[in-house]
Design a protein around this motif. Structure first.
Motif, PDB file in Angstrom:
ATOM      1  N   GLN A  71       0.825  -1.211   0.000  1.00  0.00           N
ATOM      2  CA  GLN A  71       0.000   0.000   0.000  1.00  0.00           C
ATOM      3  C   GLN A  71       0.857   1.259   0.000  1.00  0.00           C
ATOM      4  O   GLN A  71       0.512   2.250  -0.645  1.00  0.00           O
ATOM      5  CB  GLN A  71      -0.947  -0.010   1.199  1.00  0.00           C
ATOM      6  N   ALA A  72       1.987   1.211   0.679  1.00  0.00           N
ATOM      7  CA  ALA A  72       2.898   2.362   0.690  1.00  0.00           C
ATOM      8  C   ALA A  72       3.473   2.613  -0.702  1.00  0.00           C
ATOM      9  O   ALA A  72       3.680   3.769  -1.095  1.00  0.00           O
ATOM     10  CB  ALA A  72       4.022   2.131   1.698  1.00  0.00           C
ATOM     11  N   GLN A  73       3.715   1.548  -1.456  1.00  0.00           N
ATOM     12  CA  GLN A  73       4.245   1.712  -2.810  1.00  0.00           C
ATOM     13  C   GLN A  73       3.199   2.339  -3.727  1.00  0.00           C
ATOM     14  O   GLN A  73       3.512   3.177  -4.572  1.00  0.00           O
ATOM     15  CB  GLN A  73       4.688   0.356  -3.397  1.00  0.00           C
ATOM     16  N   TYR A  74       1.935   1.924  -3.548  1.00  0.00           N
ATOM     17  CA  TYR A  74       0.883   2.408  -4.437  1.00  0.00           C
ATOM     18  C   TYR A  74       0.521   3.857  -4.173  1.00  0.00           C
ATOM     19  O   TYR A  74      -0.009   4.545  -5.056  1.00  0.00           O
ATOM     20  CB  TYR A  74      -0.364   1.521  -4.314  1.00  0.00           C
ATOM     21  N   ILE A  75       0.797   4.344  -2.955  1.00  0.00           N
ATOM     22  CA  ILE A  75       0.585   5.772  -2.678  1.00  0.00           C
ATOM     23  C   ILE A  75       1.492   6.607  -3.581  1.00  0.00           C
ATOM     24  O   ILE A  75       1.088   7.653  -4.102  1.00  0.00           O
ATOM     25  CB  ILE A  75       0.866   6.084  -1.193  1.00  0.00           C
ATOM     26  N   ALA A  76       2.709   6.091  -3.800  1.00  0.00           N
ATOM     27  CA  ALA A  76       3.668   6.804  -4.650  1.00  0.00           C
ATOM     28  C   ALA A  76       3.367   6.615  -6.140  1.00  0.00           C
ATOM     29  O   ALA A  76       3.523   7.538  -6.931  1.00  0.00           O
ATOM     30  CB  ALA A  76       5.086   6.324  -4.339  1.00  0.00           C
ATOM     31  N   ASP A  77       2.913   5.406  -6.510  1.00  0.00           N
ATOM     32  CA  ASP A  77       2.669   5.114  -7.933  1.00  0.00           C
ATOM     33  C   ASP A  77       1.634   3.999  -8.023  1.00  0.00           C
ATOM     34  O   ASP A  77       1.950   2.823  -7.861  1.00  0.00           O
ATOM     35  CB  ASP A  77       3.973   4.702  -8.618  1.00  0.00           C
ATOM     36  N   ASP A  78       0.395   4.370  -8.286  1.00  0.00           N
ATOM     37  CA  ASP A  78      -0.706   3.390  -8.303  1.00  0.00           C
ATOM     38  C   ASP A  78      -0.638   2.451  -9.499  1.00  0.00           C
ATOM     39  O   ASP A  78      -1.369   1.465  -9.556  1.00  0.00           O
ATOM     40  CB  ASP A  78      -2.047   4.128  -8.296  1.00  0.00           C
ATOM     41  N   SER A  79       0.232   2.730 -10.460  1.00  0.00           N
ATOM     42  CA  SER A  79       0.326   1.886 -11.657  1.00  0.00           C
ATOM     43  C   SER A  79       1.299   0.714 -11.471  1.00  0.00           C
ATOM     44  O   SER A  79       1.451  -0.111 -12.368  1.00  0.00           O
ATOM     45  CB  SER A  79       0.768   2.722 -12.861  1.00  0.00           C
ATOM     46  N   ILE A  80       1.972   0.642 -10.330  1.00  0.00           N
ATOM     47  CA  ILE A  80       2.922  -0.443 -10.072  1.00  0.00           C
ATOM     48  C   ILE A  80       2.201  -1.781 -10.126  1.00  0.00           C
ATOM     49  O   ILE A  80       1.107  -1.940  -9.586  1.00  0.00           O
ATOM     50  CB  ILE A  80       3.594  -0.257  -8.696  1.00  0.00           C
ATOM     51  N   MET A  81       2.835  -2.754 -10.784  1.00  0.00           N
ATOM     52  CA  MET A  81       2.273  -4.101 -10.876  1.00  0.00           C
ATOM     53  C   MET A  81       3.072  -5.058  -9.994  1.00  0.00           C
ATOM     54  O   MET A  81       4.267  -4.853  -9.740  1.00  0.00           O
ATOM     55  CB  MET A  81       2.275  -4.586 -12.324  1.00  0.00           C
ATOM     56  N   LEU A  82       2.419  -6.095  -9.538  1.00  0.00           N
ATOM     57  CA  LEU A  82       3.056  -7.059  -8.649  1.00  0.00           C
ATOM     58  C   LEU A  82       4.128  -7.862  -9.377  1.00  0.00           C
ATOM     59  O   LEU A  82       3.955  -8.270 -10.526  1.00  0.00           O
ATOM     60  CB  LEU A  82       2.004  -8.019  -8.095  1.00  0.00           C
ATOM     61  N   THR A  83       5.227  -8.113  -8.661  1.00  0.00           N
ATOM     62  CA  THR A  83       6.287  -8.977  -9.185  1.00  0.00           C
ATOM     63  C   THR A  83       6.040 -10.413  -8.713  1.00  0.00           C
ATOM     64  O   THR A  83       5.175 -10.672  -7.866  1.00  0.00           O
ATOM     65  CB  THR A  83       7.658  -8.504  -8.684  1.00  0.00           C
ATOM     66  N   ASP A  84       6.821 -11.344  -9.219  1.00  0.00           N
ATOM     67  CA  ASP A  84       6.713 -12.740  -8.773  1.00  0.00           C
ATOM     68  C   ASP A  84       7.010 -12.848  -7.279  1.00  0.00           C
ATOM     69  O   ASP A  84       6.346 -13.614  -6.565  1.00  0.00           O
ATOM     70  CB  ASP A  84       7.673 -13.628  -9.559  1.00  0.00           C
ATOM     71  N   ASP A  85       7.995 -12.086  -6.811  1.00  0.00           N
ATOM     72  CA  ASP A  85       8.317 -12.117  -5.376  1.00  0.00           C
ATOM     73  C   ASP A  85       7.159 -11.566  -4.548  1.00  0.00           C
ATOM     74  O   ASP A  85       6.853 -12.089  -3.469  1.00  0.00           O
ATOM     75  CB  ASP A  85       9.588 -11.301  -5.106  1.00  0.00           C
ATOM     76  N   ASP A  86       6.523 -10.517  -5.051  1.00  0.00           N
ATOM     77  CA  ASP A  86       5.356  -9.982  -4.361  1.00  0.00           C
ATOM     78  C   ASP A  86       4.273 -11.049  -4.224  1.00  0.00           C
ATOM     79  O   ASP A  86       3.673 -11.217  -3.151  1.00  0.00           O
ATOM     80  CB  ASP A  86       4.767  -8.789  -5.124  1.00  0.00           C
ATOM     81  N   CYS A  87       4.031 -11.754  -5.300  1.00  0.00           N
ATOM     82  CA  CYS A  87       2.979 -12.785  -5.299  1.00  0.00           C
ATOM     83  C   CYS A  87       3.278 -13.884  -4.287  1.00  0.00           C
ATOM     84  O   CYS A  87       2.371 -14.362  -3.588  1.00  0.00           O
ATOM     85  CB  CYS A  87       2.815 -13.383  -6.692  1.00  0.00           C
ATOM     86  N   LEU A  88       4.531 -14.272  -4.186  1.00  0.00           N
ATOM     87  CA  LEU A  88       4.911 -15.301  -3.209  1.00  0.00           C
ATOM     88  C   LEU A  88       4.662 -14.814  -1.787  1.00  0.00           C
ATOM     89  O   LEU A  88       4.138 -15.556  -0.942  1.00  0.00           O
ATOM     90  CB  LEU A  88       6.389 -15.672  -3.386  1.00  0.00           C
ATOM     91  N   GLU A  89       5.019 -13.563  -1.504  1.00  0.00           N
ATOM     92  CA  GLU A  89       4.814 -13.023  -0.163  1.00  0.00           C
ATOM     93  C   GLU A  89       3.332 -12.839   0.150  1.00  0.00           C
ATOM     94  O   GLU A  89       2.892 -13.051   1.284  1.00  0.00           O
ATOM     95  CB  GLU A  89       5.558 -11.696  -0.003  1.00  0.00           C
ATOM     96  N   ILE A  90       2.569 -12.443  -0.844  1.00  0.00           N
ATOM     97  CA  ILE A  90       1.120 -12.312  -0.653  1.00  0.00           C
ATOM     98  C   ILE A  90       0.507 -13.662  -0.319  1.00  0.00           C
ATOM     99  O   ILE A  90      -0.315 -13.782   0.599  1.00  0.00           O
ATOM    100  CB  ILE A  90       0.471 -11.703  -1.912  1.00  0.00           C
TER     101      ILE A  90
END
Length: 248
Positions: A71-90
């Protein structure tokens, strides 16, 4: 070395806390440093979870959860897409929150169950809004009704404890309609009235209605009055509802 092995052995804990097949057993215990931890007995051991923040106690990038980090990343840039590492942590956080949520429900800690359900639903929103992998998104959306079901149950039982059976019944009615909307969006081909989660919520609502001898709630009377164009009665009911909900 022998004393160290003995210290690490958890046989005594497992022997004093028997696993019961088909029954979820959980407890709050005090750790050696004085903090409360949540434990769930499983067939070949136990799970120990933190009571707040991320259940495993990790602080991803110094945030209390991976959701907060994202959520902190999306405050700066809402267009950011999830990476493979993000998906694993989620995915890790999803599983951890599920275990903690069902423990809170078993312990009747309903406000904490709602908190963890909200966390999970927010994670699902992140998956839906910031991934292009439809199959991965669907793997989470498939569980949205189930998480909502837990949340609706818990919210109703909070209302029963803190307010009145009528409030609990109205919470269940409102929750059913929220669940209906999600069902229509994601599973329109199946009959919602026959859906197991819907049936169980209706059963809980009618059990409360019978147990506490609650007839039509004020909101149900209002809906009936509006549907039958009894507008004067509807106005009086709105006034009663407003006064009931105003704490002053």
């Amino acid at each position: 070395m022998a004393s160290e092995d003995q210290h690490e052995d958890i046989d005594q804990i497992l022997n004093s806390w028997t696993f019961e097949p088909g029954r979820l057993t959980a407890r709050l215990v005090t750790a050696t440093d004085g903090r409360d931890v949540l434990q769930m007995r499983i067939e070949m051991g136990l799970l120990q979870m933190e009571t707040s923040g991320r259940p495993d106690g990790e602080k991803p990038f110094n945030f209390d959860s991976y959701l907060e980090y994202l959520q902190a990343q999306y405050i700066a840039d809402d267009s950011i897409m999830l990476t493979d590492d993000d998906c694993l942590e989620i995915d890790r956080e999803f599983v951890q929150l599920y275990h903690r949520r069902i423990c809170w429900l078993a312990l009747r800690e309903y406000e904490k169950a709602v908190r963890d359900a909200d966390h999970t639903l927010a994670l699902m929103d992140v998956c839906r809004d910031h991934s292009t992998d439809e199959e991965w998104i669907d793997s989470h959306e498939h569980f949205r009704p189930f998480v909502m079901f837990h949340r609706i149950q818990a919210k109703a039982l909070i209302e029963l404890e803190k307010h009145t059976p009528e409030h609990a019944i109205e919470e269940l009615t409102q929750g059913v309609e929220q669940l209906r909307s999600v069902h229509q969006e994601y599973d329109p081909e199946n009959d919602f009235d026959e859906d197991e989660l819907h049936v169980r919520l209706i059963e809980l609502r009618e059990t409360l209605r019978e147990q506490f001898e609650v007839g039509q709630t004020l909101n149900e009377q209002l809906a009936d009055a509006v549907a039958n164009e009894r507008y004067e009665q509807a106005a009086k009911l709105r006034d009663r509802i407003s006064k009931r909900e105003d704490p002053r």
